[in-house]
Design a protein around this motif. Structure first.
Motif, PDB file in Angstrom:
ATOM      1  N   ARG A   4       0.839  -1.191   0.000  1.00  0.00           N
ATOM      2  CA  ARG A   4       0.000   0.000   0.000  1.00  0.00           C
ATOM      3  C   ARG A   4       0.875   1.242   0.000  1.00  0.00           C
ATOM      4  O   ARG A   4       1.832   1.339   0.743  1.00  0.00           O
ATOM      5  CB  ARG A   4      -0.886   0.036   1.244  1.00  0.00           C
ATOM      6  CG  ARG A   4      -1.925  -1.034   1.269  1.00  0.00           C
ATOM      7  CD  ARG A   4      -2.798  -0.808   2.462  1.00  0.00           C
ATOM      8  NE  ARG A   4      -3.180  -2.083   3.001  1.00  0.00           N
ATOM      9  CZ  ARG A   4      -3.875  -2.243   4.094  1.00  0.00           C
ATOM     10  NH1 ARG A   4      -4.230  -1.208   4.806  1.00  0.00           N
ATOM     11  NH2 ARG A   4      -4.203  -3.429   4.521  1.00  0.00           N
ATOM     12  N   VAL A   5       0.504   2.192  -0.833  1.00  0.00           N
ATOM     13  CA  VAL A   5       1.236   3.450  -0.899  1.00  0.00           C
ATOM     14  C   VAL A   5       0.376   4.526  -0.256  1.00  0.00           C
ATOM     15  O   VAL A   5      -0.785   4.707  -0.618  1.00  0.00           O
ATOM     16  CB  VAL A   5       1.548   3.835  -2.362  1.00  0.00           C
ATOM     17  CG1 VAL A   5       2.257   5.177  -2.418  1.00  0.00           C
ATOM     18  CG2 VAL A   5       2.371   2.751  -3.028  1.00  0.00           C
ATOM     19  N   LYS A   6       0.934   5.197   0.730  1.00  0.00           N
ATOM     20  CA  LYS A   6       0.217   6.290   1.379  1.00  0.00           C
ATOM     21  C   LYS A   6       0.659   7.604   0.759  1.00  0.00           C
ATOM     22  O   LYS A   6       1.804   8.003   0.891  1.00  0.00           O
ATOM     23  CB  LYS A   6       0.492   6.306   2.882  1.00  0.00           C
ATOM     24  CG  LYS A   6      -0.184   5.208   3.638  1.00  0.00           C
ATOM     25  CD  LYS A   6      -0.013   5.413   5.120  1.00  0.00           C
ATOM     26  CE  LYS A   6      -0.708   4.327   5.902  1.00  0.00           C
ATOM     27  NZ  LYS A   6      -0.521   4.499   7.338  1.00  0.00           N
ATOM     28  N   THR A   7      -0.276   8.231   0.098  1.00  0.00           N
ATOM     29  CA  THR A   7       0.007   9.536  -0.477  1.00  0.00           C
ATOM     30  C   THR A   7      -0.138  10.597   0.616  1.00  0.00           C
ATOM     31  O   THR A   7      -0.782  10.350   1.643  1.00  0.00           O
ATOM     32  CB  THR A   7      -0.982   9.856  -1.608  1.00  0.00           C
ATOM     33  OG1 THR A   7      -2.299   9.943  -1.047  1.00  0.00           O
ATOM     34  CG2 THR A   7      -0.936   8.792  -2.699  1.00  0.00           C
ATOM     35  N   PRO A   8       0.421  11.769   0.412  1.00  0.00           N
ATOM     36  CA  PRO A   8       0.235  12.843   1.401  1.00  0.00           C
ATOM     37  C   PRO A   8      -1.243  13.160   1.636  1.00  0.00           C
ATOM     38  O   PRO A   8      -1.641  13.438   2.763  1.00  0.00           O
ATOM     39  CB  PRO A   8       0.966  14.037   0.778  1.00  0.00           C
ATOM     40  CG  PRO A   8       1.992  13.433  -0.118  1.00  0.00           C
ATOM     41  CD  PRO A   8       1.364  12.168  -0.648  1.00  0.00           C
TER      42      PRO A   8
END
Length: 122
Positions: A4-8
Motif C-alpha cells: 500500500r502506498v500512502k500519499t500525502p
C-alpha cells in the motif's frame, strides 16, 4: 499482496479522521460518564488499544468501531462529515439525546425565543 502506498493526501485524511474520532469519543464517553477502562471492557478491547484510539494514535477496525458506537451511542457518520461544529455544540447535541419530548419542547421554545430576540436586535 501489493504494497500500500500512502500519499500525502491519504495521510492527511487519516490524520483528520483520527483527530475527529479522538474528539468525538472523548465527548461521548464523558457524556456517558464512563471511564476509559469501563468503555474498553464494554467494547471488548484491551484498555491500551482503546486509549490509543481515543488519543488518535490508532484507528479501530470496523467491527470495533461499531461496538464503540453502540456502547457510547455514537454516530459513526459524523466522522465522515466535515463540519465546523464547535465542541460546545457537540456536547449540547449529544446531551439532547437524553431529554424527554417535554424537555425538548421547552428547549426548542427557549432557543426560538433567543433567536427571535437576536434577530430583532440586528
Amino acid at each position: 499482496m501489493p504494497r500500500r502506498v500512502k500519499t500525502p493526501e491519504l495521510e492527511s485524511i487519516i490524520r483528520k479522521i483520527k483527530s475527529k474520532l479522538s474528539t468525538e469519543l472523548k465527548i461521548a464517553r464523558n457524556n456517558m460518564k464512563f471511564t476509559q477502562n469501563a468503555t474498553s471492557e464494554m467494547v471488548g478491547v484491551e484498555l491500551s488499544h482503546y486509549q490509543n484510539i481515543e488519543h488518535g494514535k490508532a484507528l479501530p477496525s470496523i467491527e470495533v468501531m461499531c461496538r464503540i458506537s453502540e456502547v457510547l451511542h455514537f454516530s459513526i457518520d459524523n466522522l465522515l462529515i466535515d463540519d465546523n461544529t464547535t465542541e460546545k455544540t457537540k456536547r449540547i447535541e449529544n446531551s439532547l439525546k437524553y431529554c424527554t419530548d417535554e424537555q425538548l419542547d421547552i428547549i426548542e421554545s427557549i432557543v426560538n425565543t433567543l433567536l427571535s430576540r437576536n434577530n430583532k436586535s440586528h
